[in-house]
Enzyme design. Structure first.
Site, PDB file in Angstrom:
ATOM      1  N   ASP A  46     -46.134 -31.249  46.170  1.00 47.68           N
ATOM      2  CA  ASP A  46     -45.372 -30.190  45.497  1.00 47.68           C
ATOM      3  C   ASP A  46     -45.342 -28.944  46.370  1.00 47.68           C
ATOM      4  O   ASP A  46     -46.362 -28.299  46.578  1.00 47.68           O
ATOM      5  CB  ASP A  46     -46.040 -29.859  44.150  1.00 47.68           C
ATOM      6  CG  ASP A  46     -45.218 -28.860  43.353  1.00 47.68           C
ATOM      7  OD1 ASP A  46     -44.325 -29.295  42.614  1.00 47.68           O
ATOM      8  OD2 ASP A  46     -45.462 -27.639  43.502  1.00 47.68           O
ATOM      9  N   TYR A  51     -43.196 -20.853  49.106  1.00 45.13           N
ATOM     10  CA  TYR A  51     -44.513 -21.037  49.746  1.00 45.13           C
ATOM     11  C   TYR A  51     -44.430 -20.966  51.276  1.00 45.13           C
ATOM     12  O   TYR A  51     -45.448 -20.950  51.955  1.00 45.13           O
ATOM     13  CB  TYR A  51     -45.148 -22.389  49.352  1.00 45.13           C
ATOM     14  CG  TYR A  51     -45.251 -22.668  47.866  1.00 45.13           C
ATOM     15  CD1 TYR A  51     -45.128 -21.647  46.926  1.00 45.13           C
ATOM     16  CD2 TYR A  51     -45.465 -23.955  47.396  1.00 45.13           C
ATOM     17  CE1 TYR A  51     -45.201 -21.918  45.562  1.00 45.13           C
ATOM     18  CE2 TYR A  51     -45.552 -24.231  46.036  1.00 45.13           C
ATOM     19  CZ  TYR A  51     -45.412 -23.198  45.124  1.00 45.13           C
ATOM     20  OH  TYR A  51     -45.485 -23.477  43.782  1.00 45.13           O
ATOM     21  N   LYS A  76     -38.519 -26.247  45.438  1.00 46.00           N
ATOM     22  CA  LYS A  76     -37.996 -25.370  44.380  1.00 46.00           C
ATOM     23  C   LYS A  76     -37.108 -24.271  44.961  1.00 46.00           C
ATOM     24  O   LYS A  76     -37.379 -23.769  46.061  1.00 46.00           O
ATOM     25  CB  LYS A  76     -39.152 -24.707  43.617  1.00 46.00           C
ATOM     26  CG  LYS A  76     -40.285 -25.660  43.269  1.00 46.00           C
ATOM     27  CD  LYS A  76     -41.376 -25.031  42.442  1.00 46.00           C
ATOM     28  CE  LYS A  76     -42.570 -25.967  42.339  1.00 46.00           C
ATOM     29  NZ  LYS A  76     -43.561 -25.813  43.424  1.00 46.00           N
ATOM     30  N   HIS A 109     -37.259 -22.406  40.336  1.00 48.22           N
ATOM     31  CA  HIS A 109     -38.676 -22.008  40.332  1.00 48.22           C
ATOM     32  C   HIS A 109     -39.032 -21.127  39.121  1.00 48.22           C
ATOM     33  O   HIS A 109     -40.070 -21.312  38.499  1.00 48.22           O
ATOM     34  CB  HIS A 109     -38.996 -21.276  41.645  1.00 48.22           C
ATOM     35  CG  HIS A 109     -40.425 -21.346  42.052  1.00 48.22           C
ATOM     36  ND1 HIS A 109     -40.819 -21.381  43.365  1.00 48.22           N
ATOM     37  CD2 HIS A 109     -41.573 -21.377  41.335  1.00 48.22           C
ATOM     38  CE1 HIS A 109     -42.145 -21.438  43.432  1.00 48.22           C
ATOM     39  NE2 HIS A 109     -42.624 -21.429  42.206  1.00 48.22           N
ATOM     40  N   LYS A 233     -54.475 -27.983  44.220  1.00 52.04           N
ATOM     41  CA  LYS A 233     -54.419 -27.589  45.631  1.00 52.04           C
ATOM     42  C   LYS A 233     -55.830 -27.371  46.175  1.00 52.04           C
ATOM     43  O   LYS A 233     -56.678 -26.770  45.504  1.00 52.04           O
ATOM     44  CB  LYS A 233     -53.609 -26.291  45.748  1.00 52.04           C
ATOM     45  CG  LYS A 233     -53.645 -25.638  47.114  1.00 52.04           C
ATOM     46  CD  LYS A 233     -54.599 -24.465  47.146  1.00 52.04           C
ATOM     47  CE  LYS A 233     -54.788 -23.909  48.526  1.00 52.04           C
ATOM     48  NZ  LYS A 233     -55.773 -22.803  48.549  1.00 52.04           N
ATOM     49  N   SER A 234     -56.085 -27.860  47.363  1.00 58.37           N
ATOM     50  CA  SER A 234     -57.303 -27.520  48.092  1.00 58.37           C
ATOM     51  C   SER A 234     -57.042 -27.815  49.556  1.00 58.37           C
ATOM     52  O   SER A 234     -56.283 -28.731  49.879  1.00 58.37           O
ATOM     53  CB  SER A 234     -58.487 -28.360  47.599  1.00 58.37           C
ATOM     54  OG  SER A 234     -59.598 -28.124  48.431  1.00 58.37           O
ATOM     55  N   ARG A 239     -62.870 -31.871  48.630  1.00 58.05           N
ATOM     56  CA  ARG A 239     -62.327 -31.544  47.300  1.00 58.05           C
ATOM     57  C   ARG A 239     -61.029 -32.290  47.030  1.00 58.05           C
ATOM     58  O   ARG A 239     -60.756 -32.704  45.903  1.00 58.05           O
ATOM     59  CB  ARG A 239     -62.077 -30.042  47.188  1.00 58.05           C
ATOM     60  CG  ARG A 239     -63.356 -29.250  47.053  1.00 58.05           C
ATOM     61  CD  ARG A 239     -63.044 -27.773  46.981  1.00 58.05           C
ATOM     62  NE  ARG A 239     -64.221 -26.998  46.634  1.00 58.05           N
ATOM     63  CZ  ARG A 239     -64.231 -25.675  46.610  1.00 58.05           C
ATOM     64  NH1 ARG A 239     -63.142 -24.987  46.920  1.00 58.05           N
ATOM     65  NH2 ARG A 239     -65.330 -25.037  46.278  1.00 58.05           N
ATOM     66  N   ASN A 243     -60.671 -34.622  43.836  1.00 60.30           N
ATOM     67  CA  ASN A 243     -59.605 -34.424  42.845  1.00 60.30           C
ATOM     68  C   ASN A 243     -58.777 -35.699  42.638  1.00 60.30           C
ATOM     69  O   ASN A 243     -58.084 -35.832  41.625  1.00 60.30           O
ATOM     70  CB  ASN A 243     -58.679 -33.276  43.281  1.00 60.30           C
ATOM     71  CG  ASN A 243     -59.394 -31.930  43.295  1.00 60.30           C
ATOM     72  OD1 ASN A 243     -60.483 -31.792  42.743  1.00 60.30           O
ATOM     73  ND2 ASN A 243     -58.792 -30.944  43.939  1.00 60.30           N
TER      74      ASN A 243
HETATM   75  P1  NAD Z   1     -55.238 -24.913  41.202  1.00 55.96           P
HETATM   76  O1  NAD Z   1     -55.543 -24.806  39.735  1.00 55.96           O
HETATM   77  O2  NAD Z   1     -54.842 -26.229  41.760  1.00 55.96           O
HETATM   78  O3  NAD Z   1     -56.507 -24.333  41.947  1.00 55.96           O
HETATM   79  C1  NAD Z   1     -56.562 -24.286  43.345  1.00 55.96           C
HETATM   80  C2  NAD Z   1     -57.874 -23.631  43.810  1.00 55.96           C
HETATM   81  O4  NAD Z   1     -58.978 -24.242  43.168  1.00 55.96           O
HETATM   82  C3  NAD Z   1     -58.062 -23.875  45.309  1.00 55.96           C
HETATM   83  O5  NAD Z   1     -57.645 -22.762  46.034  1.00 55.96           O
HETATM   84  C4  NAD Z   1     -59.539 -24.109  45.458  1.00 55.96           C
HETATM   85  O6  NAD Z   1     -60.149 -22.895  45.776  1.00 55.96           O
HETATM   86  C5  NAD Z   1     -60.005 -24.522  44.094  1.00 55.96           C
HETATM   87  N1  NAD Z   1     -60.322 -25.962  44.029  1.00 55.96           N
HETATM   88  C6  NAD Z   1     -59.476 -27.029  44.163  1.00 55.96           C
HETATM   89  N2  NAD Z   1     -60.133 -28.183  43.994  1.00 55.96           N
HETATM   90  C7  NAD Z   1     -61.418 -27.861  43.735  1.00 55.96           C
HETATM   91  C8  NAD Z   1     -62.568 -28.620  43.465  1.00 55.96           C
HETATM   92  N3  NAD Z   1     -62.544 -29.954  43.426  1.00 55.96           N
HETATM   93  N4  NAD Z   1     -63.740 -27.962  43.244  1.00 55.96           N
HETATM   94  C9  NAD Z   1     -63.793 -26.616  43.268  1.00 55.96           C
HETATM   95  N5  NAD Z   1     -62.707 -25.826  43.507  1.00 55.96           N
HETATM   96  C10 NAD Z   1     -61.552 -26.451  43.751  1.00 55.96           C
HETATM   97  O7  NAD Z   1     -54.170 -23.770  41.513  1.00 55.96           O
HETATM   98  P2  NAD Z   1     -52.760 -23.636  42.211  1.00 55.96           P
HETATM   99  O8  NAD Z   1     -52.801 -23.937  43.637  1.00 55.96           O
HETATM  100  O9  NAD Z   1     -52.264 -22.304  41.785  1.00 55.96           O
HETATM  101  O10 NAD Z   1     -51.863 -24.740  41.475  1.00 55.96           O
HETATM  102  C11 NAD Z   1     -51.674 -26.052  41.971  1.00 55.96           C
HETATM  103  C12 NAD Z   1     -50.246 -26.249  42.416  1.00 55.96           C
HETATM  104  O11 NAD Z   1     -49.343 -25.929  41.358  1.00 55.96           O
HETATM  105  C13 NAD Z   1     -49.804 -25.308  43.549  1.00 55.96           C
HETATM  106  O12 NAD Z   1     -50.310 -25.685  44.804  1.00 55.96           O
HETATM  107  C14 NAD Z   1     -48.307 -25.416  43.418  1.00 55.96           C
HETATM  108  O13 NAD Z   1     -47.860 -26.625  43.989  1.00 55.96           O
HETATM  109  C15 NAD Z   1     -48.131 -25.429  41.906  1.00 55.96           C
HETATM  110  N6  NAD Z   1     -47.847 -24.083  41.340  1.00 55.96           N
HETATM  111  C16 NAD Z   1     -46.612 -23.856  40.848  1.00 55.96           C
HETATM  112  C17 NAD Z   1     -46.294 -22.626  40.289  1.00 55.96           C
HETATM  113  C18 NAD Z   1     -44.918 -22.406  39.748  1.00 55.96           C
HETATM  114  O14 NAD Z   1     -44.563 -21.264  39.411  1.00 55.96           O
HETATM  115  N7  NAD Z   1     -44.105 -23.421  39.600  1.00 55.96           N
HETATM  116  C19 NAD Z   1     -47.241 -21.594  40.259  1.00 55.96           C
HETATM  117  C20 NAD Z   1     -48.523 -21.857  40.769  1.00 55.96           C
HETATM  118  C21 NAD Z   1     -48.817 -23.099  41.299  1.00 55.96           C
END
Ligand code: NAD
Length: 282
Positions: A46, A51, A76, A109, A233-234, A239, A243
Site C-alpha cells: 500500500d 508518500y 492513491k 486519498h 508498516k515497519s 517486525r 506482523n
Molecule cells: P501502523 O499502525 O502500521 O504503525 C506503524 C508503526 O508501528 C511503525 O512505524 C513502527 O514504529 C511500529 N511497529 C510496526 N510493527 C511493529 C511491531 N511488530 N512491534 C512494535 N512496533 C511496531 O501505522 P501507519 O504506518 O500509519 O499505517 C499503516 C499503513 O496504513 C501506512 O503505511 C499506509 O500504507 C496506510 N495509511 C493510510 C492512511 C490514509 O489516509 N489512507 C493514513 C495512514 C496510514
C-alpha cells in the site's frame, strides 16, 4: 500457496487481507523495505503519491523477482489533484513512477469536502475511467465518511471496492465499517496498531502474554478476525516478519471483546477528521 487469506471485492477481484504499508518509509529505503516484505511472503503493498515513494515501491516489486501479477499494489490520488484533468495527469504519473502499466487498486486519498466545492463525485468519475480502461483493476476511496459514501451511491455508477479508513482498538470506527459491510465496500484499516500507541495497553499485553504472542500480533489478529484488510508498516525486518505471523493462532470471543472495548470514539483518532481535513501538499 500464501498463508494470507484473500478477500473478494465487489468487482470480483481479490485482495490479500494482509499487506505492507509504506507511509513514512523514506524514498531511498522503500525498494529494500518492499523487497524484504515480499521475501517474507507479503503479496500486497500500500503506497500513495503523497508518500513520495511510488518509485521505490515499483523497484522493490521488480527486485523481488516475483511476477507483477502476483503482487497486489495500491496507490492513491494526492490531495492537490481532485480536478478531473489533474487527476488524469496524476494517475499517469503514478503509473510512470511505479513503472507499471496498471495498479491493482487506486483510491481517492481524502474526500476534502471543504475544497473543490465539495465535489469529490467528479473526481470519482475520473477513477471510473481508469477502471474502464483497465489501468486500475479496482477503484476505491479512503477516509470517506458515511455521508460521502451515500453521495457517491446517489450520483455515481460504481460502488467503491474499498474504503481505507483509520481503525484500531482506540478508534474502532464502527459506523463507517457498518456502512461498508451493508453496501459491499471492503474496509481497509489504516494505522492498524495506531502507530504503536496501543501496544502497551494492559488489555492487549494481557492477551498477548496469555497467548505467547506479541501485542502487535494480537492487534493485527483482532483486525483479521473482524474481516478488515490491514497493512502495518515497519522498516525493521524482524517486525515485518512478526506482523506476518498471525495466521496460526486465534483470539477467543472474550479476547475480541476485550480489545474492542478499548474504543474511545472520536477521542481515539490519531489522524485528522476527514470532515475537516484540507491539507494540500505544496
Ligand atoms: P501502523 O499502525 O502500521 O504503525 C506503524 C508503526 O508501528 C511503525 O512505524 C513502527 O514504529 C511500529 N511497529 C510496526 N510493527 C511493529 C511491531 N511488530 N512491534 C512494535 N512496533 C511496531 O501505522 P501507519 O504506518 O500509519 O499505517 C499503516 C499503513 O496504513 C501506512 O503505511 C499506509 O500504507 C496506510 N495509511 C493510510 C492512511 C490514509 O489516509 N489512507 C493514513 C495512514 C496510514
Amino acid at each position: 500457496m500464501s498463508i494470507v487469506p484473500n478477500i473478494e471485492l465487489n468487482d470480483g477481484n481479490t485482495i490479500p487481507q494482509l499487506g505492507f504499508g509504506v507511509y513514512q518509509v523514506p524514498p531511498d529505503e522503500t525498494a529494500s523495505a518492499v523487497k524484504t516484505a515480499l521475501d517474507i511472503g507479503y503479496r500486497h503493498i500500500d503506497t500513495a503519491e503523497m508518500y513520495q515513494n511510488e518509485k521505490g515501491t515499483g523497484q522493490g516489486v521488480r527486485d523481488s523477482g516475483l511476477n507483477r501479477a502476483d503482487v497486489f499494489v495500491t496507490s492513491k490520488l494526492n490531495n492537490g489533484f481532485h480536478e478531473p484533468d489533474d487527476a488524469r495527469r496524476a494517475f499517469d504519473s503514478t503509473l510512470s513512477e511505479l513503472g507499471f502499466d496498471y495498479v491493482d487498486l487506486f483510491l481517492i486519498h481524502w474526500p476534502l469536502p471543504t475544497l473543490y466545492g465539495g465535489d469529490y463525485v467528479s473526481t470519482w468519475k475520473v477513477l471510473e475511467e481508469f477502471k474502464r480502461d483497465g489501468r486500475a483493476k479496482s477503484i476505491g476511496v479512503s477516509n470517506f465518511q458515511v455521508p460521502h459514501l451515500q453521495r457517491l451511491a446517489a450520483e455515481a455508477e460504481t460502488v467503491p471496492a474499498v474504503n481505507q479508513i483509520e481503525v484500531h482498538p482506540y478508534f474502532t470506527n464502527e459506523d463507517v465499517r457498518a456502512y461498508g459491510l451493508e453496501h459491499g465496500i471492503a474496509t481497509e484499516a489504516w494505522s492498524p496498531i495506531a502507530q504503536g500507541q496501543v501496544l502497551d495497553d494492559p488489555a492487549i499485553t494481557g492477551v498477548a502474554e496469555a497467548l505467547c504472542r506479541t501485542p502487535a500480533q494480537v492487534v493485527l489478529r483482532w483486525h483479521i478476525q473482524r474481516g478488515d484488510i490491514v497493512f502495518p508498516k515497519s522498516v525493521t525486518p524482524q517486525r515485518v516478519k512478526e506482523n506476518y505471523e498471525i495466521f496460526d493462532f486465534e483470539l477467543s470471543a472474550d479476547d475480541m471483546v476485550a480489545v474492542s472495548s478499548l474504543d474511545k470514539g472520536e477521542q481515539g483518532r490519531t489522524g485528522p477528521n476527514p470532515d475537516s481535513f484540507d491539507y494540500v501538499p505544496e
